[in-house]
Write an enzyme that holds these catalytic residues in place. Structure first.
Site, PDB file in Angstrom:
ATOM      1  N   ASP A   1      -0.982  -1.607  30.260  1.00  0.00           N
ATOM      2  CA  ASP A   1      -1.462  -1.895  31.599  1.00  0.00           C
ATOM      3  C   ASP A   1      -1.015  -3.307  31.961  1.00  0.00           C
ATOM      4  O   ASP A   1      -0.865  -4.162  31.094  1.00  0.00           O
ATOM      5  CB  ASP A   1      -2.995  -1.799  31.621  1.00  0.00           C
ATOM      6  CG  ASP A   1      -3.569  -2.006  33.007  1.00  0.00           C
ATOM      7  OD1 ASP A   1      -3.155  -1.290  33.924  1.00  0.00           O
ATOM      8  OD2 ASP A   1      -4.426  -2.894  33.153  1.00  0.00           O
TER       9      ASP A   1
ATOM     10  N   ASN B   1      -3.931   7.426 -16.362  1.00  0.00           N
ATOM     11  CA  ASN B   1      -4.103   7.721 -14.934  1.00  0.00           C
ATOM     12  C   ASN B   1      -5.098   6.767 -14.273  1.00  0.00           C
ATOM     13  O   ASN B   1      -4.902   6.352 -13.125  1.00  0.00           O
ATOM     14  CB  ASN B   1      -4.586   9.162 -14.746  1.00  0.00           C
ATOM     15  CG  ASN B   1      -3.435  10.153 -14.774  1.00  0.00           C
ATOM     16  OD1 ASN B   1      -2.267   9.757 -14.735  1.00  0.00           O
ATOM     17  ND2 ASN B   1      -3.750  11.424 -14.886  1.00  0.00           N
TER      18      ASN B   1
END
Length: 883
Positions: free
Chosen positions: A340, A706
Site C-alpha cells: 500500500d 539419533n
C-alpha cells in the site's frame, strides 16, 4: 412504519429526499423510539459478526497432520504392539517418540496461540456512541443500537458509527485513509449524486462506518449497519478468506511424504527379504519397524520448529514481529511484495515541499510571508503542542517556524468556506487599520481574481506574461503529483459586503506545493528488493498520477499504471496477463487488492502484502504473508497479518527477507545433515542384514546417535549466520522442493560415505581386534564411534557448499560447542564403564582410537576436496545451489 430493509441500495446515486423516502424515516424528527426498537429487533445490532476461532485443543491436534509425524506415531504403536506379542512390553522407544512429537506439537501450538483477531478488531473500531434524532429530540445512544433510518449528527473528531447518506453538510471532510487509501481527507457534499459505478473513495455524499470526521459537521441518515456496511463487507471477506499454506509448510509436507514413503518402502522390502530368508515374521516385523524408527529423523519437526522460533526471536530484535511460526521463511521466499502507498511507502503526513512566486522557487526565508498568509486562511486550532485540523491545513501551519505565534493572533471577522464548486477559501481578518482578506485555493481560478502579484516582497501589476509563467509553474508542480495551492491577499478599510467584493482585486502571493512524501529509507529498501530478485508492486486507493509519481521517485516500475475501474473490465485470464507487467495500481477497493494478490498467487509467485489500513486487511490475509505496520497501522491490519513491523519502516522488510532466506537455508542445512546421517545409518543396518552378518549397531546405539549426535549439531546449524550472498540471489520458487538444486543426490552420496566408513570401522574391529568375529564387541564399538564422530565432522561440511577451510570453518560458535559436547559425550559412553555396558560398548586401545579418528575425519577432507574441485569448474556468479 413498514419493515425497513438492508438490501443493497445505491444511496449515493439518489437525492437526500429519495434516501429518506427509501428508508421510511422523517427528516425533521427522526424515527420514533418504538419504531427504532422494532427495527433493532428485526435488523440486529450495529456490530460485526465474530469469526469462528479454533480452540487450543483443535490447534494442538492439527500439529499432528504431518505425514512423517503420522508414520512415527504408527511406528511407535506397532513397535509397542509387537514387543507385547513377543512378551516384552517395551515402553522406552514408543514413549520417547511420543514425547518428541508432543513437545513439537506444543511448541507449534504456543507459537500460534495468538489466533486471528481481525473480526474482533473490526468490531472494536466500529459502533461508537452516536448523536441521533428520535421523537424530534437529540439523544446519545450506543452505536450498536443504530438502525437504518436513524438521523445522525456528526462533527469533527467523531468516528462514523454506521454507513450514512448525508442530508446536510458544512465544510465536511472525512479521514478515510484506513478504508480507501486516500492520504487527504475526502471532501463531502450532501447535494452531490454519483453514478452506479462510482467507487467508494469518490462518493462525496456518503460516510462510512469506522472512518473519522476531520473537519466540518453534518446530518445524515443511516443506510446500513453491522455486516451490511462497507466495513462489514471487508469483515465478511476476512471471514471467508482462508490463509494460504506457507511455502515452507508445503515443502516440509512434501519432504515428509517423500521420507515416509521411502522408509515404508525400505521396510516392506526388508520384511519380504526376511520372510524369504525364513526369519520369524514377528522378529522380522520388529526389525523392519526398528529400522523405520531409526531411518525417520525424529528430531526434524522439533528442530525445524526451534529453528523457526530462533528466527522469530531474531526478527523481533529487528522490529519485525512474527505472528505465525512458519511465516518466518515465507517472506524470504517471496517474489512479489504488494505494498500500500499511504502510510507504508509514504509518511501519511502532508508536507510543504516547495513554494514559488512568479520568479521561481522561494528560499526558506522568502517563503515565510506566503506560508503565514496561507496558514491564517485555515481552520487549524492549537491544543497544547498539537495542530488540529485537516492534514493539508495543518501542513501549512507546521511549515512555519512558530505556528502558534501566528495562529494566536488570528482574529476572524468573516469567512467564506471552501467548496468543490468555488475551489477556494477566504477569511477576513481584523487588523489595526481595517481588514486583511486572504484567499487560498486552486491557482488557475485564483489568478483570475488577481490584479497584482508579489515578487520577492515587491508588489507589481499582474500581466499576461506573469500569469502564464505562474500557470506553467503550477502545471509543473502538479505533474510531479504535488497538491498545489495558491494564496492571495488584499487590505480593506471596511468589511466587504459580498463574496465577490472580498475575492476580487487580489494580490497573488505565490504557489505552495504539498505532498505525502515517501519515507526516506524506502528507496534504498526498494533497490535492495530489486537486487534480490523481488518485484515491488504498489496498490493504493490514491490518484493514478500521485501513485505513478511516488513509484518513479522510489525507482519502482511505473511505465504502466492501472485503476480499479480498468481492473473491473478485465477477465481473470486478462488480469493474469496484466499483473505480469503492471506494478502500479491506483483507485482500487479492498476487493481489487485481494484480486490482484490472488492473481499473483495463481501465477505461483510467493506474494507478500504490506499495509496499515482497514482496507488492506483482506489482501493481507489472502497473501502468502501479510506485513502490517505496527505504529500507525490499524488493529485490523495487524491482526490480519502474519508479520507486524513495529517501526512502520519499509526497510525492515529487507531485514525480514534476509532473515527469512537465512532461516530457509538453515532448515535446508538441517535437513541435509539429518537425512545424510540417517541414510548412513540405514545403509549400515541394511547391508549387515543382507550379508547376514552380526548387526553393526545395537538399537540403543542407534537411538543415542539419533537423539544426541544428530540433534545438537542440527540445532546449531539452524543458527548459522547469514552467508554473504544471501541477498544477491533470486528467491526460491514455490514449486521447488527442499531437495532441489541436487541436494537429494548430495545427501545420498554423503550418506553412503558415512555408511561405508562405519562399515569399514566395523570390519576392521571385527576381524582385526575381536577374538570372536561372531561376537564383534570391538567392531561394534568402533562402528558406533565412527558413525557418531563422522556425523559430527560432517556437520561442518553442511554449513556451506563452498570450501570452508581457510574461509570460516569455525564461524558458527554454537556448532563448535555442539561438536565438543557431543564428542565428549561419545567418548564418555565408551570410556565410562557403566555407560559402556548400557550401550554395549567396550574400551578402545590407542591404536583403535587412531583408526577411529582417521576414519571420522575423512568426510571433511573428502568433501572439501570435492568443493574446491567444483569451485574451480563453476562459472563465476552462478548460484551455489543452482537455484
Amino acid at each position: 412504519m413498514s419493515k425497513p430493509t438492508q438490501d443493497f441500495v445505491l444511496f449515493h446515486t439518489i437525492s437526500p429526499q429519495e434516501a429518506v423516502e427509501q428508508l421510511r424515516t422523517d427528516d425533521k424528527n427522526g424515527l420514533r423510539t418504538a419504531e427504532a426498537e422494532a427495527r433493532l429487533r428485526r435488523c440486529g445490532e450495529n456490530a460485526l459478526k465474530k469469526g469462528k476461532k479454533k480452540g487450543f485443543l483443535q490447534r494442538f491436534m492439527l500439529q499432528f497432520g504431518d505425514f512423517m509425524v503420522l508414520i512415527l506415531l504408527a511406528a511407535a504403536a506397532v513397535s509397542f504392539a509387537v514387543s507385547c506379542l513377543q512378551g516384552e512390553a517395551d515402553f522406552a522407544d514408543p514413549l520417547l517418540i511420543l514425547g518428541i512429537v508432543i513437545a513439537n506439537a506444543l511448541i507449534g501450538t504456543v507459537q500460534e496461540a495468538r489466533a486471528e483477531r481481525a473480526l474482533e478488531a473490526l468490531q472494536n473500531l466500529s459502533a461508537p456512541k452516536a448523536e441521533v434524532l428520535r421523537d424530534g429530540k437529540r439523544q446519545i445512544v450506543p452505536g450498536a443500537e443504530l438502525v437504518p433510518g436513524d438521523l445522525v449528527r456528526i462533527k469533527a473528531g467523531d468516528v462514523v458509527p454506521a454507513d450514512i447518506r448525508l442530508l446536510e453538510s458544512t465544510q465536511l471532510g472525512a479521514e478515510e485513509s484506513a478504508l480507501t487509501g486516500e492520504s487527504v481527507p475526502a471532501e463531502k457534499d450532501a447535494t452531490w449524486t454519483g453514478g452506479e459505478k462510482t467507487p467508494a473513495a469518490e462518493r462525496k455524499n456518503m460516510l462510512f462506518s469506522g472512518t473519522g470526521i476531520a473537519v466540518g459537521h453534518g446530518i445524515g441518515v443511516v443506510t446500513a449497519t453491522g455486516m451490511n456496511t462497507e466495513m462489514g463487507r471487508i469483515a465478511a471477506m476476512l471471514g471467508e478468506e482462508d490463509a494460504p499454506e506457507t511455502p515452507l509448510k508445503a515443502r516440509l509436507h512434501k519432504t515428509g511424504k517423500v521420507i515416509g514413503l521411502v522408509v515404508v518402502g525400505i521396510c516392506a522390502v526388508l520384511f519380504v527379504i526376511g520372510l524369504f530368508q525364513k526369519t520369524p515374521p514377528l522378529e522380522m516385523f520388529m526389525i523392519a519397524i526398528s529400522l523405520a524408527v531409526a531411518a525417520i529423523p525424529e528430531g526434524l519437526p522439533a528442530v525445524v520448529t526451534i529453528v523457526l522460533a530462533l528466527g522469530v526471536r531474531r526478527m523481533a530484535a529487528k522490529r519485525a514481529v512474527i505472528r505465525h511460526l512458519q511465516a518466518v521463511e515465507t517472506l524470504g521466499s517471496c517474489q512479489v511484495i504488494c505494498s500500500d502507498k499511504t502510510g507504508t511507502l509514504t509518511q501519511n503526513k502532508m508536507t510543504v515541499v516547495r513554494c514559488t512566486d512568479g520568479e521561481g522557487v522561494l528560499s526558506e526565508t522568502d517563503r515565510i510571508p506566503l506560508l503565514e498568509a496561507a496558514a491564517l486562511c485555515t481552520n487549524v486550532e492549537i491544543e497544547g503542542q498539537r495542530l488540529i485540523g485537516a492534514p493539508t491545513e495543518t501542513a501549512l501551519a507546521a511549515a512555519l517556524p512558530n505556528p502558534a505565534a501566528i495562529l494566536y493572533k488570528r482574529q476572524k471577522a468573516a469567512e467564506i468556506p471552501f467548496s468543490s464548486e468555488r475551489k477556494r477559501m477566504t477569511v477576513v481578518l481584523h487588523t489595526e487599520n481595517g481588514y486583511r482578506v486572504i484567499t487560498k485555493g486552486a491557482p488557475d481560478l485564483l489568478l483570475q481574481r488577481c490584479t497584482a502579484v508579489q515578487l520577492r516582497g515587491k508588489t507589481v501589476p499582474m500581466t499576461a506574461e506573469l500569469r502564464q509563467r505562474i500557470l506553467l509553474q503550477n502545471a509543473e508542480m502538479a505533474g510531479e503529483a504535488l497538491r498545489v495551492l495558491g494564496a492571495a491577499e488584499k487590505t480593506l478599510s471596511a468589511l466587504p459586503q459580498s463574496d465577490e467584493a472580498a475575492e476580487s482585486g487580489l494580490c497573488f502571493l505565490g504557489l505552495i506545493g504539498l505532498e505525502d512524501p515517501p519515507r526516506p529509507e524506502v528507496k534504498q529498501a526498494v533497490q535492495e528488493c530489486l537486487a534480490a530478485g523481488i518485484r515491488p508492486v504498489m496498490i493504493t486507493g490514491d490518484q493514478p498520477s500521485t501513485a505513478a509519481a511516488i513509484a518513479e521517485r522510489l525507482d519502482m516500475d511505473c511505465t504502466k499504471a492501472m485503476t480499479g475501474a480498468q481492473l473491473d473490465g478485465l477477465s481473470e485470464e486478462k488480469l493474469l496477463e496484466a499483473v505480469k507487467t503492471c506494478s502500479v495500481y491506483a483507485r482500487v477497493s479492498p476487493a481489487h487488492k485481494m484480486r490482484i494478490v490472488k492473481a499473483f498467487r495463481r501465477l505461483h509467485l510467493v506474494t507478500a502484502m504490506t499495509g496499515d489500513g482497514v482496507n488492506d486487511a483482506p489482501a493481507l490475509k489472502a497473501a502468502d504473508i501479510g506485513c502490517a505496520m505496527g505504529k500507525n497501522g490499524t488493529e485490523v491490519a495487524k491482526n490480519a497479518a502474519d508479520m507486524v513491523l513495529t517501526d512502520d519502516n519499509f526497510a525492515t522488510i529487507v531485514s525480514a527477507v534476509r532473515e527469512g532466506r537465512t532461516v530457509y537455508r538453515n532448515i535446508r542445512k538441517t535437513i541435509h545433515f539429518l537425512m545424510s546421517c540417517n541414510i548412513g545409518e540405514i545403509l549400515v543396518v541394511l547391508t549387515a542384514f543382507l550379508l547376514r552378518a552380526p548387526s553393526p549397531l545395537l538399537p540403543a546405539q542407534l537411538l543415542w546417535v539419533n537423539l544426541v549426535t544428530d540433534a545438537l549439531p542440527a540445532l546449531a546449524l539452524g543458527s548459522d549466520p547469514p552467508e554473504a550472498d544471501v541477498m544477491r540471489e533470486p528467491p526460491t520458487p514455490q514449486t521447488k522442493t527442499v531437495f532441489s538444486g541436487g541436494l537429494g543426490f548430495t545427501m545420498l552420496v554423503e550418506g553412503v560415505m558415512i555408511g561405508v566408513l562405519s562399515l569399514l570401522a566395523f570390519s576392521i574391529g571385527r576381524f582385526c581386534f575381536d577374538a570372536d568375529p561372531a561376537v564383534p564387541v570391538t567392531g561394534r564399538t568402533m562402528a558406533f564411534a565412527v558413525l557418531s564422530l563422522s556425523q559430527l565432522v560432517h556437520s561442518f561440511n553442511v554449513r556451506s557448499e563452498k570450501p570452508l577451510v581457510g574461509s570460516g570453518l569455525l564461524k558458527n560458535r554454537l556448532l563448535n560447542l555442539a561438536f565438543l559436547v557431543c564428542a565428549g559425550l561419545m567418548a564418555a559412553v565408551i570410556l565410562f564403564p557403566p555407560a559402556a555396558a548400557l550401550f554395549g560398548a567396550v574400551s578402545l586401545t590407542a591404536t583403535q582410537w587412531m583408526i577411529t579418528a582417521l576414519l571420522s575425519v575423512l568426510p571433511l577432507l573428502l568433501c572439501e576436496a570435492e568443493k574446491r574441485l567444483l569451485a574451480e569448474k563453476k562459472p563465476k556468479g552462478r548460484n551455489k545451489s543452482g537455484e
